[in-house]
Every structure is written in structure tokens, then in C-alpha cells.
Design an enzyme around this catalytic site. Structure first.
Site, PDB file in Angstrom:
ATOM      1  N   ASP A 126       0.855  -1.178   0.000  1.00  0.00           N
ATOM      2  CA  ASP A 126       0.000   0.000   0.000  1.00  0.00           C
ATOM      3  C   ASP A 126       0.895   1.233   0.000  1.00  0.00           C
ATOM      4  O   ASP A 126       1.605   1.484   0.973  1.00  0.00           O
ATOM      5  CB  ASP A 126      -0.918  -0.001   1.222  1.00  0.00           C
ATOM      6  CG  ASP A 126      -2.009   1.057   1.152  1.00  0.00           C
ATOM      7  OD1 ASP A 126      -1.861   2.015   0.374  1.00  0.00           O
ATOM      8  OD2 ASP A 126      -3.009   0.922   1.878  1.00  0.00           O
ATOM      9  N   ARG A 128      -0.229   4.456  -0.587  1.00  0.00           N
ATOM     10  CA  ARG A 128      -0.998   5.685  -0.496  1.00  0.00           C
ATOM     11  C   ARG A 128      -0.427   6.640   0.547  1.00  0.00           C
ATOM     12  O   ARG A 128       0.093   6.223   1.573  1.00  0.00           O
ATOM     13  CB  ARG A 128      -2.464   5.361  -0.176  1.00  0.00           C
ATOM     14  CG  ARG A 128      -3.191   4.729  -1.336  1.00  0.00           C
ATOM     15  CD  ARG A 128      -4.581   4.299  -0.964  1.00  0.00           C
ATOM     16  NE  ARG A 128      -4.581   3.190  -0.009  1.00  0.00           N
ATOM     17  CZ  ARG A 128      -5.683   2.595   0.435  1.00  0.00           C
ATOM     18  NH1 ARG A 128      -6.868   3.020   0.032  1.00  0.00           N
ATOM     19  NH2 ARG A 128      -5.606   1.588   1.277  1.00  0.00           N
TER      20      ARG A 128
END
Length: 205
Positions: A126, A128
Site C-alpha cells: 500500500d 498511499r
């Protein structure tokens, strides 16, 4: 992170007429949107969602994920309450971009799960970055969120950058036969809290 407010307009939807607030991320040129409804600057916790762009799920009705269903459920919930915010961040594929997301899907078609696919392409599970959220919320006068998410890592990230998360509101929707492994992987490898109805798949992941 430098953020420039660009403009705001009305956005009629099937759920409510939101105000669409446009922001430009100066460092990357990425454009982000916050949908707002009602008085969100009164200091009380605001029902909200931080939603990362998912073209396949949000616009193309993909059943490989639960993103489109979560987006619709969040907009419906804000409309019912008559007050809230939805931050739509341009972070396709957990931050790897659309073309790499398609490459990851190709690996998933061959048996990899969503985390393994990203890692085989050389990315973190991930990638983000939620730093963009703080200046946008500050511009809109939002002091505290009742955050619609199943992801405790998102709560932790927002809290660490100074955003008050008064409550985590579960958002369980969009389960279908095509995304059982995807949802189970989110629970077992990314710590998402998927609810009792998904525990069987989680246990088998």
C-alpha cells in the site's frame, strides 16, 4: 504538503446535491476533490470518508474489489445525515497507478493475491499517502471526523498527521463471488476489519 484550492461548485447526484471542492496538489499536479454537504465547519465531528480513486470499481463497475460499493454507500450515508465530507484522492491502485494496477490484475489472474501482485511489481502493498488530507480539511474548517473505513491503518495515518478521528464507522458492502480472495487478503494481510460476515474467508486466507 502545498495544496491550492481551485474552485467550488454544486454537484447534483442521485443521493444529494453536494458542493464539489477542487484542490491542486502543487508538488505532483494531481487533482483531488472533496464533496461536502451541510455545515461541516461548526466544530462537531463530521461523518466522512477518505476514498482513493479506483477507476475500475468506481466508474467501470468492477466486481474485483469493493471500492465502487463503498463510494456509493458513503455518499448515501452522508446524504442521509445531511452533513459530511468525502475526500476523493487520485491514488489509483493503492498508489501504483492505473497501468501498474492492470499489470497487478494480470498477476492476480495467474493466482497471486493483491498484496503479492504489488510486491512482484516492486511496490509496497500500500503506497498511499494521506498527507494531502490535512490541508484540504483545514481549508473546509473540519476539525474532527467520524471516519467511514474498515482500515485501522488509515485511522492511524490520519491521526498521526494531526487529524482527529472521533470514531471509526464500519463500511461493509460490496461482497460478491469475484472479490472473496481480495477481501480476505485485505483482512489477513492489511489488517482491514471486514466484519463477521466475512470471517470464514478471512480464516481460509
Amino acid at each position: 504538503m502545498p495544496v491550492v484550492f481551485v474552485a467550488a461548485s454544486k454537484l447534483p447526484t442521485p443521493f444529494a446535491t453536494f458542493t464539489m471542492n477542487g484542490f491542486l496538489e502543487a508538488g505532483t499536479g494531481r487533482e483531488h476533490v472533496v464533496l461536502s454537504l451541510g455545515d461541516i465547519a461548526d466544530g462537531a465531528p463530521v461523518l466522512g470518508r477518505v476514498h482513493s480513486e479506483c477507476l475500475t470499481g468506481d466508474a467501470l463497475f468492477s466486481q474485483r474489489c469493493d471500492c465502487g460499493s463503498q463510494l456509493e454507500a458513503a455518499m448515501r450515508a452522508i446524504a442521509r445525515e445531511g452533513r459530511g465530507v468525502l475526500l476523493y484522492l487520485r491514488q489509483e491502485g493503492r498508489g501504483i497507478g492505473l497501468m501498474n494496477k492492470i499489470r497487478a490484475y494480470e498477476l492476480q489472474d495467474g493466482g497471486a493475491d493483491t498484496v503479492e501482485a504489488n510486491e512482484r511489481l516492486g511496490f509496497a502493498a500500500d503506497q498511499r499517502d494521506y498527507a494531502i488530507c490535512l490541508p484540504m480539511l483545514e481549508h473546509l474548517g473540519v476539525k474532527s471526523l467520524r471516519l467511514m473505513t474498515n482500515n485501522p491503518r488509515k485511522v492511524k495515518a490520519l491521526t498521526e498527521m494531526g487529524i482527529t478521528v472521533a470514531e471509526r464507522v464500519p463500511l461493509h458492502t460490496g461482497h460478491n463471488p469475484h472479490n472473496k480472495l481480495y477481501l480476505a487478503t485485505k483482512a489477513s494481510k492489511l489488517d482491514h476489519m471486514m466484519g463477521n460476515e466475512h470471517q470464514g474467508e478471512v480464516d481460509r486466507a
